[in-house]
Design an enzyme around this catalytic site. Structure first.
Site, mmCIF file in Angstrom:
data_model
loop_
_atom_site.group_PDB
_atom_site.id
_atom_site.type_symbol
_atom_site.label_atom_id
_atom_site.label_comp_id
_atom_site.label_asym_id
_atom_site.label_seq_id
_atom_site.Cartn_x
_atom_site.Cartn_y
_atom_site.Cartn_z
ATOM 1 N N ASN A 183 0.829 -1.212 0.000
ATOM 2 C CA ASN A 183 0.000 0.000 0.000
ATOM 3 C C ASN A 183 0.864 1.263 0.000
ATOM 4 O O ASN A 183 0.694 2.152 0.829
ATOM 5 C CB ASN A 183 -0.954 -0.002 1.192
ATOM 6 C CG ASN A 183 -2.030 1.070 1.080
ATOM 7 O OD1 ASN A 183 -2.215 1.676 0.018
ATOM 8 N ND2 ASN A 183 -2.753 1.308 2.156
ATOM 9 N N GLU B 34 0.816 -3.044 -5.187
ATOM 10 C CA GLU B 34 0.373 -1.686 -4.881
ATOM 11 C C GLU B 34 1.559 -0.835 -4.419
ATOM 12 O O GLU B 34 1.503 -0.170 -3.382
ATOM 13 C CB GLU B 34 -0.755 -1.697 -3.836
ATOM 14 C CG GLU B 34 -1.636 -0.470 -3.951
ATOM 15 C CD GLU B 34 -2.888 -0.520 -3.077
ATOM 16 O OE1 GLU B 34 -3.635 0.470 -3.094
ATOM 17 O OE2 GLU B 34 -3.128 -1.543 -2.392
ATOM 18 N N ASP C 216 -2.211 -9.967 -4.221
ATOM 19 C CA ASP C 216 -3.510 -9.489 -3.751
ATOM 20 C C ASP C 216 -4.519 -9.726 -4.868
ATOM 21 O O ASP C 216 -4.569 -8.983 -5.843
ATOM 22 C CB ASP C 216 -3.392 -8.000 -3.408
ATOM 23 C CG ASP C 216 -4.721 -7.391 -2.971
ATOM 24 O OD1 ASP C 216 -5.723 -8.129 -2.887
ATOM 25 O OD2 ASP C 216 -4.753 -6.171 -2.720
ATOM 26 N N ASN D 138 -7.719 -9.591 -4.406
ATOM 27 C CA ASN D 138 -8.889 -8.761 -4.122
ATOM 28 C C ASN D 138 -10.189 -9.560 -4.130
ATOM 29 O O ASN D 138 -11.238 -9.076 -4.547
ATOM 30 C CB ASN D 138 -8.971 -7.599 -5.126
ATOM 31 C CG ASN D 138 -8.454 -6.295 -4.526
ATOM 32 O OD1 ASN D 138 -8.775 -5.963 -3.388
ATOM 33 N ND2 ASN D 138 -7.670 -5.558 -5.286
#
Length: 488
Positions: free
Chosen positions: A240, A266, A378, A380
């Site tokens: 992130n 990310e 990830d 999601n």
């Protein structure tokens, strides 16, 4: 584990602990019995390494040795003093409000009970219990991540959260250990029973420890023996924002994890925007696929081994511009580092995501026809109800919608294996938590970060794990141990 065995362990640790570093809050308590300083240091210490807490506390107390002096500092001044402790802006706000709260609620006196302390800004039950024990010497059970983790490793409790551990210990732990259990297990956890790859080879209580859920560190034993099957440690982590996590101990965390391959999602940056310590990890080859749009998406993979080839994207311009799929080819496997799109609120981007997922499935299946494929990242998607804490409230939320879960069903049915579920069929394990409402502390999370392998290669999977104890991002790292094939 019964109480008699626990007595043996804690008696042995009491002899051993003087050889370990004293936790910083206990050290401050030895230096001063001032409840204000113990309270302030405890607030600073949350999600922060001891050496960082010690420096921040020294700077704070030099300017604000008491509550009156603290009240004269602005929130901005406090933030500068305590940086870089974790969540320093939030903690600066708590400290700025502390003098007024203590004066209004308790007549200028730091209270000595948990029930009173939790009324102060930034003080939860863990902080309150620690202050009661350390500053006032009153019986209380402070459960931080070390106490929670180690008590579950020993099997003395079987709990999912620190709060549940506190409740269980209040009912079960003998009174004589209430004052010492936190400082003892924090020191033991920092020195030996580490969150990542504990040093079981030198543990003084290993003879009594059932090692529940433990992956011990690898201890070098000399030259490799011909015909053995070494494993690769693969780590995947949605950071992130790579620039943001550099200031939160990123390099130290990577050093502790010691991965053979590190896949990041990310990253939200182009390589030239990053400081050297994020751009160049010693001993690793680095490969980058940032998004065309700056500050958005992007993946990066660091590998100790140099790959045979690198593939950037899936050869679909519409998808590849977002920097979501980076593939490294090695002699015996492909490593696909993936950051799948978020379906967005109101499922506004669900159509785009499902189209992306269809192409992703085709891409992975094509590679699996050649050799082992490891998919990580990830995705999601929380696949099943046990993969999130509150499935009923999230039936059509992004990441748990019917369409996304159906795609995950098809992906696995078509020939891939969710490696974590090979070892952990139960719920309560998550890899992402909202920053809101103390979700991480309460373990109200989602499991949306995965390692998957093609079904024909499941025999190469030695272990899979999630590391919720590692902070710095709203996601935590996930891990796979992959066995190398025997030479033909």
């Amino acid at each position: 584990m019964d109480t008699a065995t626990l007595d043996k362990i804690l008696t042995r640790l009491a002899e051993e602990i003087p050889n370990y570093r004293v936790p910083v809050v206990d050290l401050i308590a030895v230096q001063t019995h001032d409840p204000y300083k113990v309270l302030a240091a405890t607030i600073l210490s949350a999600r922060t390494r001891d050496e960082t807490t010690a420096g921040a506390a020294a700077r704070l107390f030099a300017k604000a040795p008491d509550l009156a002096a603290l009240s004269r500092l602005t929130e901005g001044e406090l933030a500068r003093l305590i940086h870089p402790v974790g969540f320093f802006r939030n903690k600066a706000a708590y400290l700025a409000r502390l003098p007024e709260a203590v004066n209004t609620l308790f007549g200028g006196r730091i209270p000595d009970s948990v029930e009173e302390l939790i009324k102060l800004p930034g003080v939860g039950r863990k902080t309150a219990n620690l202050v009661v024990v350390v500053a006032f010497g009153k019986p209380a059970i402070c459960v931080d991540t070390h106490v929670h983790r180690i008590m579950n490793i020993w099997g003395y409790v079987q709990t999912a959260t620190p709060l549940a551990t506190e409740t269980a210990l209040r009912a079960k732990l003998p009174d004589q250990y209430w004052l010492t259990i936190n400082s003892m297990l924090v020191a033991f956890g920092q020195a030996v029973c580490k969150p990542l790859y504990p040093h079981c080879d030198r543990c003084p209580v290993v003879q009594w420890c059932p090692q529940i859920g433990v992956t011990p560190r690898r201890v070098p034993t000399g030259p490799a023996v011909a015909g053995t099957r070494p494993e690769l440690r693969l780590i995947s982590w949605n950071v992130n924002g790579l620039r943001a996590i550099v200031g939160k101990g990123f390099a130290e965390i990577v050093g502790q994890l010691a991965p053979d391959i590190l896949a990041l999602q990310e990253i939200k940056a182009h390589p030239e925007q990053l400081p050297k310590e994020a751009r160049e990890l010693p001993g690793y080859h680095a490969y980058w696929l940032p998004a065309q749009r700056k500050g958005y998406s992007g993946v990066a993979t660091f590998s100790r081994r140099e790959p045979l080839a690198v593939r950037y994207g899936m050869e679909v311009a519409e998808f590849d511009g977002e920097g979501r799929v980076l593939t490294l080819e090695f002699a015996d496997f492909f490593l696909i580092n993936a950051y799948l799109p978020n379906a967005q609120p109101e499922l506004a981007r669900l159509g785009y995501k499902l189209a992306f997922c269809r192409r992703f499935s085709e891409f992975a299946a094509d590679l699996a026809r050649q050799k082992t494929v490891v998919v990580c990242g990830d995705l999601n998607v929380a696949h099943r109800e046990i993969d999130l804490a509150r499935p009923k409230e999230n039936q059509q939320s992004p990441g748990f919608s019917r369409g996304e879960r159906a795609w995950m069903d098809r992906f696995l049915t078509a020939g891939f294996v969710d490696t974590f579920r090979l070892f952990h069929p139960e719920g309560g394990h998550y890899s992402w938590w909202s920053y809101r409402g103390g979700a991480r502390q309460r373990n109200v999370g989602w499991r949306i970060d995965y390692f998957c392998v093609d079904a024909d290669s499941r025999h190469r999977v030695k272990a899979a794990a999630i590391h919720p104890e590692i902070t710095g991002s709203d996601h935590c790292p996930v891990e796979l141990l992959l066995i190398a094939p025997l030479p033909s």
